[in-house]
Design a protein around this motif. Structure first.
Motif, PDB file in Angstrom:
ATOM      1  N   VAL A 133       0.825  -1.216   0.000  1.00  4.15           N
ATOM      2  CA  VAL A 133       0.000   0.000   0.000  1.00  4.15           C
ATOM      3  C   VAL A 133       0.856   1.261   0.000  1.00  4.15           C
ATOM      4  O   VAL A 133       0.435   2.309  -0.514  1.00  4.15           O
ATOM      5  N   LYS A 134       2.066   1.183   0.536  1.00  2.00           N
ATOM      6  CA  LYS A 134       2.932   2.359   0.605  1.00  2.00           C
ATOM      7  C   LYS A 134       3.464   2.765  -0.764  1.00  2.00           C
ATOM      8  O   LYS A 134       4.000   3.864  -0.922  1.00  2.00           O
ATOM      9  N   LYS A 135       3.296   1.902  -1.757  1.00  2.00           N
ATOM     10  CA  LYS A 135       3.746   2.214  -3.121  1.00  2.00           C
ATOM     11  C   LYS A 135       2.688   2.963  -3.921  1.00  2.00           C
ATOM     12  O   LYS A 135       2.971   3.456  -5.010  1.00  2.00           O
ATOM     13  N   LEU A 136       1.474   3.053  -3.388  1.00  5.03           N
ATOM     14  CA  LEU A 136       0.351   3.611  -4.128  1.00  5.03           C
ATOM     15  C   LEU A 136       0.090   5.061  -3.737  1.00  5.03           C
ATOM     16  O   LEU A 136       0.603   5.564  -2.744  1.00  5.03           O
ATOM     17  N   LYS A 137      -0.730   5.722  -4.552  1.00  7.75           N
ATOM     18  CA  LYS A 137      -1.147   7.091  -4.256  1.00  7.75           C
ATOM     19  C   LYS A 137      -2.425   7.407  -5.017  1.00  7.75           C
ATOM     20  O   LYS A 137      -2.804   6.696  -5.951  1.00  7.75           O
ATOM     21  N   ASP A 138      -3.109   8.446  -4.578  1.00 13.59           N
ATOM     22  CA  ASP A 138      -4.281   8.979  -5.266  1.00 13.59           C
ATOM     23  C   ASP A 138      -5.358   7.923  -5.505  1.00 13.59           C
ATOM     24  O   ASP A 138      -5.930   7.827  -6.581  1.00 13.59           O
ATOM     25  N   MET A 139      -5.669   7.142  -4.471  1.00 11.59           N
ATOM     26  CA  MET A 139      -6.707   6.118  -4.595  1.00 11.59           C
ATOM     27  C   MET A 139      -8.087   6.722  -4.325  1.00 11.59           C
ATOM     28  O   MET A 139      -8.252   7.538  -3.419  1.00 11.59           O
ATOM     29  N   ASP A 140      -9.058   6.298  -5.116  1.00  8.50           N
ATOM     30  CA  ASP A 140     -10.431   6.755  -4.940  1.00  8.50           C
ATOM     31  C   ASP A 140     -11.214   5.880  -3.971  1.00  8.50           C
ATOM     32  O   ASP A 140     -12.046   6.376  -3.211  1.00  8.50           O
ATOM     33  N   ILE A 141     -10.953   4.574  -4.033  1.00  7.95           N
ATOM     34  CA  ILE A 141     -11.729   3.595  -3.268  1.00  7.95           C
ATOM     35  C   ILE A 141     -10.791   2.564  -2.666  1.00  7.95           C
ATOM     36  O   ILE A 141      -9.870   2.093  -3.338  1.00  7.95           O
ATOM     37  N   VAL A 142     -11.027   2.219  -1.415  1.00 10.35           N
ATOM     38  CA  VAL A 142     -10.319   1.099  -0.790  1.00 10.35           C
ATOM     39  C   VAL A 142     -11.363   0.103  -0.305  1.00 10.35           C
ATOM     40  O   VAL A 142     -12.207   0.443   0.532  1.00 10.35           O
ATOM     41  N   TYR A 143     -11.319  -1.102  -0.842  1.00 11.50           N
ATOM     42  CA  TYR A 143     -12.140  -2.198  -0.336  1.00 11.50           C
ATOM     43  C   TYR A 143     -11.355  -2.872   0.784  1.00 11.50           C
ATOM     44  O   TYR A 143     -10.413  -3.618   0.538  1.00 11.50           O
ATOM     45  N   GLN A 144     -11.730  -2.580   2.024  1.00 11.14           N
ATOM     46  CA  GLN A 144     -11.042  -3.149   3.180  1.00 11.14           C
ATOM     47  C   GLN A 144     -11.703  -4.490   3.497  1.00 11.14           C
ATOM     48  O   GLN A 144     -12.648  -4.564   4.264  1.00 11.14           O
ATOM     49  N   ASP A 145     -11.183  -5.547   2.879  1.00  9.45           N
ATOM     50  CA  ASP A 145     -11.860  -6.845   2.927  1.00  9.45           C
ATOM     51  C   ASP A 145     -10.908  -7.958   3.351  1.00  9.45           C
ATOM     52  O   ASP A 145     -11.017  -9.088   2.872  1.00  9.45           O
ATOM     53  N   ALA A 146      -9.989  -7.625   4.231  1.00  7.16           N
ATOM     54  CA  ALA A 146      -9.058  -8.635   4.754  1.00  7.16           C
ATOM     55  C   ALA A 146      -9.792  -9.568   5.713  1.00  7.16           C
ATOM     56  O   ALA A 146     -10.900  -9.272   6.172  1.00  7.16           O
ATOM     57  N   PHE A 147      -9.157 -10.691   6.027  1.00  7.55           N
ATOM     58  CA  PHE A 147      -9.705 -11.547   7.071  1.00  7.55           C
ATOM     59  C   PHE A 147      -9.804 -10.758   8.377  1.00  7.55           C
ATOM     60  O   PHE A 147      -9.124  -9.754   8.564  1.00  7.55           O
ATOM     61  N   SER A 148     -10.622 -11.220   9.288  1.00  6.39           N
ATOM     62  CA  SER A 148     -11.028 -10.439  10.459  1.00  6.39           C
ATOM     63  C   SER A 148      -9.854 -10.053  11.360  1.00  6.39           C
ATOM     64  O   SER A 148      -8.800 -10.691  11.337  1.00  6.39           O
ATOM     65  N   PRO A 149     -10.036  -9.007  12.161  1.00  7.51           N
ATOM     66  CA  PRO A 149      -8.981  -8.602  13.105  1.00  7.51           C
ATOM     67  C   PRO A 149      -8.554  -9.724  14.050  1.00  7.51           C
ATOM     68  O   PRO A 149      -7.416  -9.740  14.522  1.00  7.51           O
ATOM     69  N   LYS A 150      -9.450 -10.650  14.309  1.00 10.08           N
ATOM     70  CA  LYS A 150      -9.144 -11.754  15.219  1.00 10.08           C
ATOM     71  C   LYS A 150      -7.999 -12.614  14.691  1.00 10.08           C
ATOM     72  O   LYS A 150      -7.182 -13.120  15.466  1.00 10.08           O
ATOM     73  N   VAL A 151      -7.919 -12.776  13.372  1.00  3.67           N
ATOM     74  CA  VAL A 151      -6.907 -13.661  12.796  1.00  3.67           C
ATOM     75  C   VAL A 151      -5.887 -12.922  11.941  1.00  3.67           C
ATOM     76  O   VAL A 151      -4.854 -13.484  11.576  1.00  3.67           O
ATOM     77  N   ASN A 152      -6.154 -11.669  11.604  1.00  2.00           N
ATOM     78  CA  ASN A 152      -5.253 -10.922  10.717  1.00  2.00           C
ATOM     79  C   ASN A 152      -5.152  -9.478  11.194  1.00  2.00           C
ATOM     80  O   ASN A 152      -5.417  -8.537  10.462  1.00  2.00           O
ATOM     81  N   ALA A 153      -4.754  -9.312  12.441  1.00  2.00           N
ATOM     82  CA  ALA A 153      -4.809  -8.017  13.126  1.00  2.00           C
ATOM     83  C   ALA A 153      -4.000  -6.928  12.425  1.00  2.00           C
ATOM     84  O   ALA A 153      -4.365  -5.746  12.470  1.00  2.00           O
ATOM     85  N   SER A 154      -2.894  -7.273  11.766  1.00  3.46           N
ATOM     86  CA  SER A 154      -2.008  -6.257  11.193  1.00  3.46           C
ATOM     87  C   SER A 154      -2.681  -5.436  10.096  1.00  3.46           C
ATOM     88  O   SER A 154      -2.219  -4.326   9.791  1.00  3.46           O
ATOM     89  N   LEU A 155      -3.760  -5.945   9.525  1.00  2.00           N
ATOM     90  CA  LEU A 155      -4.475  -5.189   8.494  1.00  2.00           C
ATOM     91  C   LEU A 155      -5.699  -4.460   9.040  1.00  2.00           C
ATOM     92  O   LEU A 155      -6.611  -4.087   8.289  1.00  2.00           O
ATOM     93  N   TRP A 156      -5.686  -4.220  10.361  1.00  5.60           N
ATOM     94  CA  TRP A 156      -6.784  -3.486  10.985  1.00  5.60           C
ATOM     95  C   TRP A 156      -6.287  -2.507  12.053  1.00  5.60           C
ATOM     96  O   TRP A 156      -7.081  -1.959  12.819  1.00  5.60           O
ATOM     97  N   THR A 157      -5.009  -2.251  12.117  1.00  4.03           N
ATOM     98  CA  THR A 157      -4.464  -1.399  13.171  1.00  4.03           C
ATOM     99  C   THR A 157      -4.605   0.085  12.825  1.00  4.03           C
ATOM    100  O   THR A 157      -4.830   0.464  11.674  1.00  4.03           O
ATOM    101  N   TYR A 158      -4.413   0.910  13.832  1.00  4.06           N
ATOM    102  CA  TYR A 158      -4.412   2.365  13.638  1.00  4.06           C
ATOM    103  C   TYR A 158      -3.343   2.751  12.619  1.00  4.06           C
ATOM    104  O   TYR A 158      -3.591   3.568  11.719  1.00  4.06           O
ATOM    105  N   GLU A 159      -2.164   2.167  12.753  1.00  3.42           N
ATOM    106  CA  GLU A 159      -1.062   2.506  11.847  1.00  3.42           C
ATOM    107  C   GLU A 159      -1.351   2.087  10.413  1.00  3.42           C
ATOM    108  O   GLU A 159      -0.982   2.777   9.452  1.00  3.42           O
ATOM    109  N   TYR A 160      -2.007   0.949  10.258  1.00  3.93           N
ATOM    110  CA  TYR A 160      -2.397   0.497   8.925  1.00  3.93           C
ATOM    111  C   TYR A 160      -3.361   1.494   8.283  1.00  3.93           C
ATOM    112  O   TYR A 160      -3.170   1.917   7.129  1.00  3.93           O
ATOM    113  N   PHE A 161      -4.397   1.882   9.012  1.00  9.02           N
ATOM    114  CA  PHE A 161      -5.353   2.841   8.464  1.00  9.02           C
ATOM    115  C   PHE A 161      -4.716   4.214   8.256  1.00  9.02           C
ATOM    116  O   PHE A 161      -5.137   4.976   7.372  1.00  9.02           O
TER     117      PHE A 161
END
Length: 235
Positions: A133-161
């Protein structure tokens, strides 16, 4: 070994053996993608050229249904996915009949990880989403559809968002199936307005935007008054 599961709308999904979660809810692979992601996203972002970040690609329903429903001039989709073996198997997956219209795109994604034409560019990057995600820019839409925070917490953190906020343009939005308080808390603390979709035929999700949207608004401030404050996931 992936377990194949038929959902309520007749479409099939798979259960991931590593995360022990399905790629879609029992409500339906097609229904969830359309009503929680594609329809609200395209309703809010009315442009002839749209750039989408699809976290994570999985079976590709969000991306493929975006292609089928896009009426503009050019669509670009960028999607990280760590499971390369899964993507390479998608040309043999039992998609709904309407996906036959883009069978060549599905085959190219499955074989090469990308497809490009005059009106469409889509790539699946087989790498860690946090780096990608750090390679991208100027995105219109983000589909945040990762596996749940219970099993994939790193894609739901404050720093991630926080990283997601940096690559969104000023009119960009985030859509997600999650209504969890820690998820909404992180987005709220980062200055996002919180909404949910208006459709009554499927469970609610969350829509986040830095600008005001014409969707049912989540009164998160009222929730904070009730609970005092909220906690969010951290790296």
């Amino acid at each position: 070994m992936y377990e194949k599961i038929k959902t309520k709308d007749g479409s099939f999904t798979l259960k991931n053996p590593f995360f022990n979660e399905c790629y879609h809810s029992s409500e339906g692979a097609v229904a969830e993608s359309l009503y929680k992601h594609v329809y609200p996203a395209f309703s809010a972002v009315k442009k002839s050229k749209i750039r989408i970040l699809d976290i994570c690609f999985g079976l590709g329903f969000n991306s493929f249904l975006s292609i089928l429903n896009f009426k503009g001039e050019r669509l670009e989709i960028y999607s990280p996915e760590i499971d390369e073996k899964l993507v390479k198997s998608l040309k043999n997956f039992e998609y709904p009949a309407e996906f036959d219209k883009i069978k060549n795109i599905i085959s190219n994604i499955s074989d090469k990880g990308y497809f490009e034409s005059k009106n469409l560019y889509i790539e699946v990057a087989f790498e860690d989403a946090r780096r990608y995600v750090k390679k991208l820019k100027d995105m219109d839409i983000v589909y945040q559809d990762a596996f749940s925070p219970k099993v994939n917490a790193s894609l739901w953190t404050y720093e991630y968002f926080e990283d997601i906020k940096k690559i969104l343009n000023k009119n960009g939005i985030i859509t997600t199936y999650s209504v969890a308080t820690p998820v909404r808390c992180a987005l709220y603390k980062l200055g996002f307005n919180l909404y949910t979709h208006p459709y009554e035929n499927i469970r609610k999700g969350t829509i986040a935007s830095l600008k005001e949207l014409d969707f049912p608004k989540v009164d998160f401030e009222a929730k904070l008054k009730r609970i005092g404050d909220c906690e969010y996931l951290r790296d």
